[in-house]
Design an enzyme around this catalytic site. Structure first.
Site, short mmCIF file in Angstrom:
data_model
loop_
_atom_site.label_atom_id
_atom_site.label_comp_id
_atom_site.label_asym_id
_atom_site.label_seq_id
_atom_site.Cartn_x
_atom_site.Cartn_y
_atom_site.Cartn_z
N HIS A 154 2.22 9.62 0.63
CA HIS A 154 2.60 9.61 1.76
C HIS A 154 3.76 9.22 2.18
O HIS A 154 3.77 10.04 3.12
CB HIS A 154 0.99 8.92 2.28
CG HIS A 154 1.21 8.65 3.40
ND1 HIS A 154 2.36 7.70 3.54
CD2 HIS A 154 0.23 8.82 4.29
CE1 HIS A 154 1.70 6.99 5.08
NE2 HIS A 154 0.85 8.02 5.58
N ASN A 155 4.30 8.33 1.87
CA ASN A 155 5.58 8.01 2.30
C ASN A 155 6.72 8.29 1.84
O ASN A 155 7.21 9.07 2.86
CB ASN A 155 5.94 6.47 1.80
CG ASN A 155 5.00 5.06 1.97
OD1 ASN A 155 4.12 5.36 2.65
ND2 ASN A 155 5.85 4.27 2.74
N SER A 211 -1.43 2.63 5.56
CA SER A 211 -0.41 2.78 6.74
C SER A 211 -0.94 3.40 8.10
O SER A 211 -1.74 3.44 8.48
CB SER A 211 -0.11 4.71 5.94
OG SER A 211 0.50 5.56 7.30
N GLY A 212 -0.06 2.94 8.72
CA GLY A 212 0.19 3.12 10.56
C GLY A 212 0.91 2.69 10.83
O GLY A 212 0.35 2.09 12.24
N ARG A 241 3.18 -18.92 3.40
CA ARG A 241 4.00 -20.30 2.99
C ARG A 241 4.66 -20.60 3.68
O ARG A 241 4.71 -21.50 4.05
CB ARG A 241 4.96 -18.69 2.31
CG ARG A 241 5.63 -20.49 1.03
CD ARG A 241 6.58 -19.17 0.81
NE ARG A 241 7.79 -18.50 1.14
CZ ARG A 241 8.32 -17.70 0.91
NH1 ARG A 241 8.86 -17.38 -0.64
NH2 ARG A 241 9.11 -17.09 1.94
N GLU A 291 6.18 11.43 4.74
CA GLU A 291 6.65 10.76 6.02
C GLU A 291 8.27 10.87 6.19
O GLU A 291 8.83 11.28 6.80
CB GLU A 291 6.32 9.73 5.99
CG GLU A 291 6.80 9.12 6.51
CD GLU A 291 6.20 7.15 6.51
OE1 GLU A 291 7.23 5.99 7.39
OE2 GLU A 291 5.31 6.82 6.29
N LYS A 314 -0.65 6.51 -2.12
CA LYS A 314 0.27 5.87 -0.73
C LYS A 314 1.87 5.84 -1.09
O LYS A 314 2.62 6.16 0.00
CB LYS A 314 0.25 4.14 -0.82
CG LYS A 314 1.54 3.56 0.22
CD LYS A 314 0.41 3.82 1.68
CE LYS A 314 1.27 2.85 3.00
NZ LYS A 314 2.92 2.62 3.15
#
Length: 482
Positions: A186-187, A128-129, A33, A190, A183
């Site tokens: 996953h978080n 992720s990573g 943008r 985490e 995801k």
């Protein structure tokens, strides 16, 4: 020259993902943008690369091969909806929009249906990573329109992380919001892993009075055990890092944690599904509590604790702490997988739980050797209800329980807050208890609200009401929810 994919959003993740794609032989067109970022990128880091700068949406769409694949790497929420509306008039049937941000899975369910209704396809993919993962190979969790997968599979599996045998840490997860749900879980895990590590750190720092350099050696050693993982590795590195004055950097950082919300979303999803995600919930609340720094400082003065550490063998205590950390970690994953199983039933997803463990083996923040054991567990029994019921994990946890109890007991005795360790142990004890006190709870509910109850001497599904006071009637509530 037409590009293989277009990417919108040249922040850290987007920029590094584009560089990754180009390094794997794909040509990418990029738009932001703030178009000055496009110019800076293509004339700087992307100079002499197969990366095309676009300075308008029309130019970006026109630079792509058909069917067009456009990946949005923008802030979750309204920005994604606005960008979709901007893109739709420029697309043709069969074109694919890809959301690579941390969108809430319910938004992805809605957007998939909406974009499909316009004749296009949609993918919501968890990535992720972090910065390094995006550049060198992330874990990717795509879901959405099944027909879109063949058009992105080769690219996604080329740029993602690989495990030892070359298997890609990316596979199709499921319909609509499945990718972003996985995801999100996953978080959440985490959050749990990080909180558990932080509690182990506080135990060593405050109860064992260990210095940062000593803890560096402990985490370095732990990374050669079952705890071998990215987070254990970087924690050891953090303890070794010195500030300009030679003092450990970690000791100079304010103890007030931030969060972006995915852990909270996981907790909300657990409430909605009726799944006890207690460890991850405590990890989220621990961050909230840490943010109350000024209040905590005042409270610490009002409630001083006696100084002094634990008076038994330090090496023995560290080994027990390692075992307690491993046991708690198993519980965190067990809860996360239980949440995915519940959501799969609710939303009609056919999740491959072993495949999810494989996707998390490399590239992502929670990557660890431990995940290969989870994959093996679901390979043995795809219908496994809880990791604790797997023969391997069951035997492992049995061996860890004594150390786990000792560490939590010592923490409570010495006033060391270990909410995630404690929640994990409480969940284990509750899950492995044949008869909980919920019979009394049901009596209480029936007493004040005529909510009914089931009896031990009657079939499940048959409900009863007692007139506890002799003053009530025989009418019972019409709903009963477990």
């Amino acid at each position: 020259m037409k590009a293989d994919i277009g990417l919108i959003g040249l922040a850290v993740m987007g920029e590094n993902l584009v560089m990754n794609m180009e390094s794997k032989g794909f040509t990418a067109a990029v738009f932001n943008r703030t178009t000055a970022k496009v110019k800076s990128f293509v004339e700087g880091r992307a100079r002499d690369k197969n990366i095309i700068g676009a300075y308008s949406i029309e130019e970006l769409v026109g630079s792509l091969k058909k069917p067009r694949r456009i990946m949005m790497m923008v802030k979750a929420g309204a920005a994604v909806d606005e960008l979709i509306e901007t893109l739709l008039p420029h697309l043709e049937p069969g074109d694919i929009l890809i959301d690579g941000g941390n969108s809430h899975f319910t938004d992805t369910i809605r957007r998939t249906a909406y974009v499909e209704s316009k004749g296009f396809m949609y993918i919501g993919t968890g990535v992720s990573g972090g910065e390094e993962g995006a550049l060198k190979g992330p874990s990717m969790m795509p879901g959405g329109s099944p027909g879109a997968w063949p058009y992105v599979k080769d690219m996604f599996q080329a740029v993602c992380a690989k495990v030892e045998d070359g298997s890609p840490c990316c596979e199709w997860v499921g319909e609509n919001g499945a990718g972003h749900f996985v995801k999100m879980v996953h978080n959440g895990i985490e959050y749990g892993d990080m909180q558990l590590i932080c509690e182990a750190y506080q135990f060593m720092r405050d109860s064992l009075q260990m210095r940062a350099d000593e803890m560096h050696e402990v985490f370095k050693a732990w990374n050669e055990t079952e705890l071998d993982s990215y987070l254990i590795e970087i924690t050891g590195d953090i303890f070794a890092y010195k500030d300009v004055d030679g003092a450990p950097m970690v000791d100079k950082i304010l103890d007030a944690a931030g969060q972006k919300g995915t852990g909270k979303w996981a907790g909300i999803a657990a409430f909605e599904e009726g799944v006890p995600l207690t460890l991850i919930g405590e990890a989220v609340f621990a961050r909230c509590l840490s943010a109350m720094k000024e209040e905590r400082v005042a409270a610490a003065k009002a409630f001083p604790r006696a100084e002094g550490g634990i008076d038994y063998n330090r090496a023995e205590c560290i080994e027990q702490l390692r075992k307690a950390l491993y046991a708690s970690k198993i519980i965190s994953y067990a809860q996360g997988y239980t949440l995915m199983r519940a959501a799969a039933k609710t939303y009609g997803w056919n999740l491959n739980y072993g495949g999810i463990a494989l996707m998390w083996r490399g590239g992502c923040i929670i990557r660890s050797v431990f995940l290969s054991k989870i994959k093996e567990a679901y390979d043995r029994n795809p219908g496994l209800e809880n990791l604790l019921l797997d023969p391997y994990f069951g035997e492992v946890v049995k061996g860890l329980v004594p150390a786990w109890r000792r560490i939590v007991a010592e923490a409570v005795t010495h006033g060391i807050p270990m909410p995630a360790f404690s929640a994990a142990l409480a969940y284990f004890d509750g899950y492995t208890t044949e008869r909980l006190p919920a019979n009394l709870l049901q009596a209480q509910r029936d007493y004040f609200g005529a909510h009914t109850y089931e009896r031990l001497d009657a079939p499940r599904g048959q409900f009863f009401h007692t007139n506890w006071t002799g003053r009530g009637g025989s009418t019972a509530a019409s709903t009963y929810t477990i």
